[in-house]
Design an enzyme around this catalytic site. Structure first.
Site, mmCIF file in Angstrom:
data_model
loop_
_atom_site.group_PDB
_atom_site.id
_atom_site.type_symbol
_atom_site.label_atom_id
_atom_site.label_comp_id
_atom_site.label_asym_id
_atom_site.label_seq_id
_atom_site.Cartn_x
_atom_site.Cartn_y
_atom_site.Cartn_z
ATOM 1 N N ASN A 103 5.112 -5.011 -5.515
ATOM 2 C CA ASN A 103 5.869 -4.168 -4.848
ATOM 3 C C ASN A 103 7.197 -4.979 -4.118
ATOM 4 O OD1 ASN A 103 6.858 -2.597 -2.512
ATOM 5 N ND2 ASN A 103 5.215 -1.356 -2.655
ATOM 6 N N HIS B 41 10.580 -4.553 0.073
ATOM 7 C CA HIS B 41 10.994 -5.419 1.262
ATOM 8 C C HIS B 41 12.093 -6.489 0.997
ATOM 9 C CE1 HIS B 41 8.333 -3.042 3.797
ATOM 10 N NE2 HIS B 41 7.300 -3.565 3.173
ATOM 11 N N HIS C 124 14.039 1.658 2.543
ATOM 12 C CA HIS C 124 14.531 0.456 1.803
ATOM 13 C C HIS C 124 14.842 0.668 0.252
ATOM 14 C CE1 HIS C 124 9.962 1.674 1.021
ATOM 15 N NE2 HIS C 124 9.628 1.066 2.033
ATOM 16 N N THR D 167 4.360 1.871 7.496
ATOM 17 C CA THR D 167 3.952 1.709 6.347
ATOM 18 C C THR D 167 2.964 2.594 5.865
ATOM 19 O OG1 THR D 167 2.752 -0.036 4.361
ATOM 20 C CG2 THR D 167 2.129 -0.152 6.749
ATOM 21 N N GLU E 261 -5.799 4.793 -6.546
ATOM 22 C CA GLU E 261 -5.526 3.370 -5.976
ATOM 23 C C GLU E 261 -6.362 3.302 -4.808
ATOM 24 O OE1 GLU E 261 -1.556 1.710 -6.127
ATOM 25 O OE2 GLU E 261 -1.888 0.301 -4.415
ATOM 26 N N GLY F 171 -1.798 -4.342 2.064
ATOM 27 C CA GLY F 171 -2.163 -5.516 2.953
ATOM 28 C C GLY F 171 -2.955 -6.779 2.619
ATOM 29 N N GLY G 263 2.575 -6.204 -1.852
ATOM 30 C CA GLY G 263 4.205 -6.434 -1.724
ATOM 31 C C GLY G 263 4.430 -7.328 -0.578
ATOM 32 N N HIS G 264 4.295 -6.672 0.609
ATOM 33 C CA HIS G 264 4.720 -7.266 1.885
ATOM 34 C C HIS G 264 4.349 -8.859 1.818
ATOM 35 C CE1 HIS G 264 4.865 -8.124 6.458
ATOM 36 N NE2 HIS G 264 6.242 -7.618 6.038
HETATM 37 N N1 PXP Z 1 -0.132 0.308 -2.868
HETATM 38 C C1 PXP Z 1 0.711 1.623 -2.205
HETATM 39 C C2 PXP Z 1 0.228 2.785 -2.456
HETATM 40 C C3 PXP Z 1 1.484 1.122 -1.022
HETATM 41 O O1 PXP Z 1 1.845 2.327 -0.295
HETATM 42 C C4 PXP Z 1 1.699 -0.134 -0.568
HETATM 43 C C5 PXP Z 1 2.562 -0.368 0.305
HETATM 44 O O2 PXP Z 1 3.904 0.064 -0.104
HETATM 45 C C6 PXP Z 1 1.269 -1.280 -1.403
HETATM 46 C C7 PXP Z 1 0.381 -0.930 -2.579
HETATM 47 C C8 PXP Z 1 1.625 -2.568 -1.027
HETATM 48 O O3 PXP Z 1 1.150 -2.946 0.467
HETATM 49 P P1 PXP Z 1 1.684 -4.256 0.775
HETATM 50 O O4 PXP Z 1 3.201 -4.445 0.837
HETATM 51 O O5 PXP Z 1 0.711 -4.159 2.292
HETATM 52 O O6 PXP Z 1 0.768 -5.283 -0.076
#
Ligand code: PXP
Length: 258
Positions: free
Chosen positions: A11, A14, A54, A104, A155, A199, A220-221
Site C-alpha cells: 500500500n 503514505h 493522500h 486510518t 480481507e 498494522g 503499507g504504513h
Molecule cells: N488493508 C486495508 C483494507 C487498509 O485500509 C489498509 C490501510 O489503508 C491496509 C490494508 C494497510 O494497513 P497498514 O498501512 O497499516 O499496513
C-alpha cells in the site's frame, strides 16, 4: 492439499501523504510502486479517500496505466467511487468503511447492516470484471454475510491483533490469532478468497502469514516508514557527494584564477 503461495500487496498511500505535505510531485507514489514491485510486491494497493488526503485521482490513472502488476483500489462503497472504479477497471476493489475524521481505516465493514445496498453495488463491479473484496473484522457472521452479498474476497482486519501485540498483551494476541484462524478457515470454506492486513510489521506478520487459507497480505504504513530507515543514509550520502563536487569545482576555479 497443497498450501497456496502468499502474495504481498504494498500500500503506497503514505508516499502520497509525504508528497502532499509539500503539495508538489515528490515523492512520487508511482515510482514507489515500481520499487515495491522490484522488491517483490505482487500487487499495489492504493486507497482513494473521499477527502483525497493522500492518493489523488491522477495517481489512480497513472497507477492503472503504468503498473506492471495488479492494482487493488481501496475505496468506500459510494456512488462516486463506483464511477471511478468502473472508469479504470482495476484488478480488484477493496470496499472499506470510511469516516472523514479517522486517521486510518478503523474497524471492518458492517456487511450485515448494509447487505441490501452492498449486493447490487458488488454485482455492478463484478459485472465490469473487477474482483471485489470486503474489508471485515474476523467475525463468522460477517463472513457469511460477505458470501451472501456476492463478494469474491474478504480481507481480514488485523488492526486489533497488531494493537494488542504493541501492548504486549500475550493473551489478547493469542485470542486474535485464533479468531483469524477460524475466520480464514470459514471464509475459505464459504468459497471466498482470504486476504488480511492493517498494522502489520516485521514483528506481527508471521502468525498471520502462517495461516494457510490467507493468500494475500496488504501492508503499507510500516513498510513506507521502514523505507525511510533503509534509504535515508544513502540519500544523504548522495546529497553530500553533490555538495562536495560543487565545492571542489569552485575551489579549483578559484585556485586557477589566482
Ligand atoms: N488493508 C486495508 C483494507 C487498509 O485500509 C489498509 C490501510 O489503508 C491496509 C490494508 C494497510 O494497513 P497498514 O498501512 O497499516 O499496513
Amino acid at each position: 492439499m497443497p498450501v497456496r503461495a502468499l502474495r504481498l500487496g504494498v500500500n503506497i498511500d503514505h508516499v502520497a501523504t509525504l508528497r502532499n505535505a509539500r503539495g508538489g510531485l515528490h515523492p512520487d507514489p508511482l515510482r514507489a510502486a515500481h520499487l515495491a514491485i522490484e522488491g517483490g510486491a505482487d500487487g499495489i494497493t492504493a486507497h482513494l479517500r473521499e477527502d483525497r488526503r493522500h492518493i489523488s485521482d491522477t495517481d489512480i490513472t497513472r497507477l492503472k496505466n503504468e503498473l506492471t502488476r495488479p492494482l487493488n483500489l481501496e475505496m468506500a462503497a459510494t456512488e462516486e467511487m463506483q464511477r471511478i472504479a468502473l472508469r479504470h477497471v482495476p484488478n480488484a476493489c477493496c470496499l472499506v468503511p470510511e469516516r472523514r475524521e479517522e486517521r486510518t481505516t478503523e474497524g471492518g465493514l458492517d456487511v450485515r447492516g448494509a447487505a441490501e445496498t452492498l449486493k447490487p453495488y458488488v454485482a455492478k463491479l463484478r459485472d465490469a470484471g473487477i474482483r471485489v473484496s470486503l474489508f471485515i473484522e474476523p467475525d463468522l457472521k460477517t463472513i457469511e454475510a460477505a458470501a451472501a452479498v456476492g463478494a469474491d474476497i474478504v480481507e481480514l482486519h488485523t488492526g486489533r491483533y497488531c494493537n494488542l501485540a504493541l501492548e504486549h498483551d500475550v493473551a489478547g494476541v493469542a485470542r486474535e490469532i485464533e479468531r483469524h484462524r477460524m475466520a480464514a478457515s470459514a471464509a475459505a470454506s464459504a468459497g471466498l478468497e482470504v486476504h488480511a492486513g492493517h498494522g502489520l510489521t516485521y514483528n506481527t506478520v508471521k502468525p498471520i502469514a502462517a495461516l494457510p487459507e490467507i493468500v494475500e497480505l496488504n501492508i503499507g504504513h510500516f513498510l513506507i516508514g521502514e523505507a525511510i530507515f533503509g534509504g535515508l543514509s544513502m540519500a544523504v550520502r548522495r546529497m553530500r557527494v553533490l555538495m562536495d563536487e560543487a565545492r571542489e569545482s569552485v575551489t579549483a576555479a578559484a585556485s586557477r584564477a589566482q
